[in-house]
Motif scaffolding. Structure first.
Motif, PDB file in Angstrom:
ATOM      1  N   PHE A  18       1.812  -4.946  20.456  1.00  0.00           N
ATOM      2  CA  PHE A  18       3.126  -5.046  19.827  1.00  0.00           C
ATOM      3  C   PHE A  18       2.938  -5.043  18.306  1.00  0.00           C
ATOM      4  O   PHE A  18       2.215  -5.877  17.757  1.00  0.00           O
ATOM      5  N   ILE A  19       3.573  -4.080  17.609  1.00  0.00           N
ATOM      6  CA  ILE A  19       3.397  -3.946  16.157  1.00  0.00           C
ATOM      7  C   ILE A  19       4.759  -3.927  15.468  1.00  0.00           C
ATOM      8  O   ILE A  19       5.652  -3.174  15.853  1.00  0.00           O
ATOM      9  N   VAL A  20       4.891  -4.743  14.453  1.00  0.00           N
ATOM     10  CA  VAL A  20       6.088  -4.743  13.606  1.00  0.00           C
ATOM     11  C   VAL A  20       5.662  -4.311  12.203  1.00  0.00           C
ATOM     12  O   VAL A  20       4.862  -4.983  11.555  1.00  0.00           O
ATOM     13  N   ASP A  21       6.209  -3.183  11.751  1.00  0.00           N
ATOM     14  CA  ASP A  21       5.876  -2.654  10.427  1.00  0.00           C
ATOM     15  C   ASP A  21       7.084  -2.852   9.510  1.00  0.00           C
ATOM     16  O   ASP A  21       8.083  -2.154   9.621  1.00  0.00           O
ATOM     17  N   LEU A  22       6.974  -3.810   8.601  1.00  0.00           N
ATOM     18  CA  LEU A  22       8.074  -4.144   7.699  1.00  0.00           C
ATOM     19  C   LEU A  22       7.885  -3.559   6.301  1.00  0.00           C
ATOM     20  O   LEU A  22       8.624  -3.900   5.379  1.00  0.00           O
ATOM     21  N   ALA A  23       6.895  -2.708   6.147  1.00  0.00           N
ATOM     22  CA  ALA A  23       6.555  -2.190   4.815  1.00  0.00           C
ATOM     23  C   ALA A  23       7.314  -0.911   4.482  1.00  0.00           C
ATOM     24  O   ALA A  23       7.671  -0.131   5.357  1.00  0.00           O
ATOM     25  N   VAL A  24       7.553  -0.726   3.184  1.00  0.00           N
ATOM     26  CA  VAL A  24       8.088   0.533   2.646  1.00  0.00           C
ATOM     27  C   VAL A  24       7.306   0.842   1.378  1.00  0.00           C
ATOM     28  O   VAL A  24       7.389   0.086   0.419  1.00  0.00           O
TER      29      VAL A  24
ATOM     30  N   SER B 107       0.823  -1.204   0.000  1.00  0.00           N
ATOM     31  CA  SER B 107       0.000   0.000   0.000  1.00  0.00           C
ATOM     32  C   SER B 107       0.862   1.260   0.000  1.00  0.00           C
ATOM     33  O   SER B 107       1.884   1.330   0.677  1.00  0.00           O
ATOM     34  N   GLN B 108       0.439   2.260  -0.765  1.00  0.00           N
ATOM     35  CA  GLN B 108       1.153   3.529  -0.794  1.00  0.00           C
ATOM     36  C   GLN B 108       0.712   4.457   0.345  1.00  0.00           C
ATOM     37  O   GLN B 108       1.339   5.487   0.578  1.00  0.00           O
ATOM     38  N   LEU B 109      -0.358   4.063   1.049  1.00  0.00           N
ATOM     39  CA  LEU B 109      -0.878   4.838   2.179  1.00  0.00           C
ATOM     40  C   LEU B 109      -0.927   3.953   3.414  1.00  0.00           C
ATOM     41  O   LEU B 109      -1.042   2.726   3.313  1.00  0.00           O
ATOM     42  N   PRO B 110      -0.850   4.536   4.618  1.00  0.00           N
ATOM     43  CA  PRO B 110      -0.885   3.734   5.844  1.00  0.00           C
ATOM     44  C   PRO B 110      -2.156   2.892   5.961  1.00  0.00           C
ATOM     45  O   PRO B 110      -3.249   3.346   5.634  1.00  0.00           O
ATOM     46  N   ILE B 111      -1.985   1.691   6.453  1.00  0.00           N
ATOM     47  CA  ILE B 111      -3.113   0.784   6.705  1.00  0.00           C
ATOM     48  C   ILE B 111      -3.675   1.041   8.114  1.00  0.00           C
ATOM     49  O   ILE B 111      -4.880   1.023   8.334  1.00  0.00           O
ATOM     50  N   LEU B 112      -2.764   1.273   9.058  1.00  0.00           N
ATOM     51  CA  LEU B 112      -3.155   1.502  10.454  1.00  0.00           C
ATOM     52  C   LEU B 112      -2.857   2.956  10.828  1.00  0.00           C
ATOM     53  O   LEU B 112      -1.692   3.353  10.945  1.00  0.00           O
ATOM     54  N   GLY B 113      -3.919   3.737  10.991  1.00  0.00           N
ATOM     55  CA  GLY B 113      -3.764   5.119  11.409  1.00  0.00           C
ATOM     56  C   GLY B 113      -3.772   5.247  12.924  1.00  0.00           C
ATOM     57  O   GLY B 113      -4.152   4.319  13.642  1.00  0.00           O
TER      58      GLY B 113
END
Length: 417
Positions: free
Chosen positions: A271-277, A248-254
């Motif tokens: 606990f959140i791990v964000d591996l996206a770019v 996604s080009q926009l955040p999924i979790l605001g």
């Protein structure tokens, strides 16, 4: 042939910069054709991953190619200039070999980048931007990477991104077995993480994805259940651990969605791990209490564990790579003389045809074959030797000595001759 690699990676730019120049996989064909059609490059391949965005191209206008990258993402060149690297010719070859071999990765020796590079090459091939030079480059790149991975221990004691995520989660919770886990996305990175977390036998596993079919496919493999992204606002609060990596080009979790989930959880830790770019989670989420948010760059600190065990293999890998670079650069240099060789052969062929036609006319008039052959051979000899002898008579001083040396090498004369 003007080979150039340019871009940014995890070593030169922070995540906030990397996500601004990332390419959406679905629009890659359009980007590749735009780069070539604009005249910025004759051929091109774009490698865009979580850790890097770099362009391999054949171009005579490097500045125009770099300018295209900035313009495509609606950025001024000055904004990304401090983070850019430009690698021409041999440097570009060595960089490609090191990237494919896992020597330039955030996780030293990780194998995933090789698959990502092969996918980038397939996309360039489909878009029609993979020309002769880049085809040869990547053909050799994959061969060198195979040698590195089979002949060295570069992948030994590998601490993956997925293993690092599990390790971080175990610092927050007493045990994974009592937690509910939500995976957002269904790509390769999520699959790797899902396998690692599933091995800890969590209470519940959920896979959320834009398309339900892909989510269900992964969920069946890890004994979980599937939902769509539209279900996230209702489902988020029910999970303790969230691992997300989408395109996604926009955040999924605001921030608002996560804040509401925390209220429903009565402020039990999330606990959140964000591996996206680009990132799937808004940066403002870090401001919330009871949220432990880790980005790709945060994970990098954990994966440094076990690095020393693989460092001894790096020197061996570099020897293999340097040998491959030398061979490929020699091939590129040899291709640069091809037009001259072709011109020499064309000129010789014109001379041959001219003398052959003249000889045929003389034979038709009844001239003796021996006389015609003698005339033709003398004429060809004079034409072939005219250019070097004329040039030799025109040069003087040091240039004459250099020219004589070339003549001796060409015709294998010894010093007495």
């Amino acid at each position: 042939m003007q080979l150039l690699t340019f871009g940014i990676n995890h070593q030169t730019a922070p995540l906030a910069v990397r996500e601004q120049v990332a390419f959406n996989a679905e629009a890659m064909d359009v980007a590749l054709r735009d780069l070539v059609d604009n005249g910025a490059a004759k051929e091109a391949t774009i490698l865009s991953t979580c850790n890097r965005t770099e362009i391999y191209c054949n171009t005579t206008t490097p500045a125009q190619a770099v300018g295209w990258l900035a313009a495509y993402h609606h950025l001024p060149v000055a904004e990304i200039e401090p983070y850019l690297y430009r690698l021409p010719q041999a440097q570009a070859v060595k960089h490609a070999f090191r990237v494919a071999s896992g020597l330039d990765s955030m996780v030293l020796g990780e194998p995933q980048i090789l698959g990502q590079m092969k996918q980038a090459v397939r996309q360039a091939e489909q878009a029609g931007t993979l020309g002769f030079l880049l085809h040869k480059l990547f053909q050799r790149t994959f061969s060198v990477a195979k040698d590195v991975r089979t002949q060295t221990e570069i992948g030994a004691n590998l601490v993956s991104m997925a293993a690092a995520a599990v390790k971080l989660a175990e610092r927050i919770f007493p045990g994974i077995a009592e937690q509910k886990i939500l995976f957002i996305g269904a790509g390769e990175m999520i699959e790797l993480n899902a396998v690692h977390f599933a091995a800890r036998s969590p209470r519940c596993i959920t896979v959320a994805n834009r398309t339900l079919d892909r989510a269900e496919t992964l969920a069946r493999r890890i004994n979980g259940h599937a939902i769509t992204l539209a279900d996230l606002p209702k489902q988020l609060a029910q999970h303790d651990i969230i691992v997300t990596c989408t395109a996604s080009q926009l955040p999924i979790l605001g921030k608002g969605m996560v804040e509401r989930a925390l209220k429903q959880r009565k402020h039990r830790p999330l606990f959140i791990v964000d591996l996206a770019v680009p990132r799937d989670v808004e940066a403002e989420v870090t401001e919330l209490d009871d949220v432990f948010l880790y980005t790709l760059d945060d994970i990098a600190e954990v994966v440094k564990d076990g690095l020393d065990a693989r460092q001894s293999a790096v020197k061996e890998a570099e020897v293999i790579i340097d040998s491959g670079v030398s061979d490929f650069v020699h091939w590129m240099e040899s291709r640069e003389v091809v037009p001259t060789i072709r011109a020499l052969r064309d000129q010789a062929e014109r001379n041959r045809r001219h003398e052959m036609e003249k000889a045929v006319r003389l034979l038709a008039k009844g001239e003796a074959p021996e006389k015609v052959l003698d005339m033709m051979s003398n004429s060809l000899t004079n034409k072939f030797l005219h250019a070097p002898t004329h040039a030799l008579n025109q040069v003087h001083g040091d240039e004459r000595e250099q020219f004589l040396e070339v003549i001796h090498r060409l015709y294998h004369f010894n010093s007495e001759e």
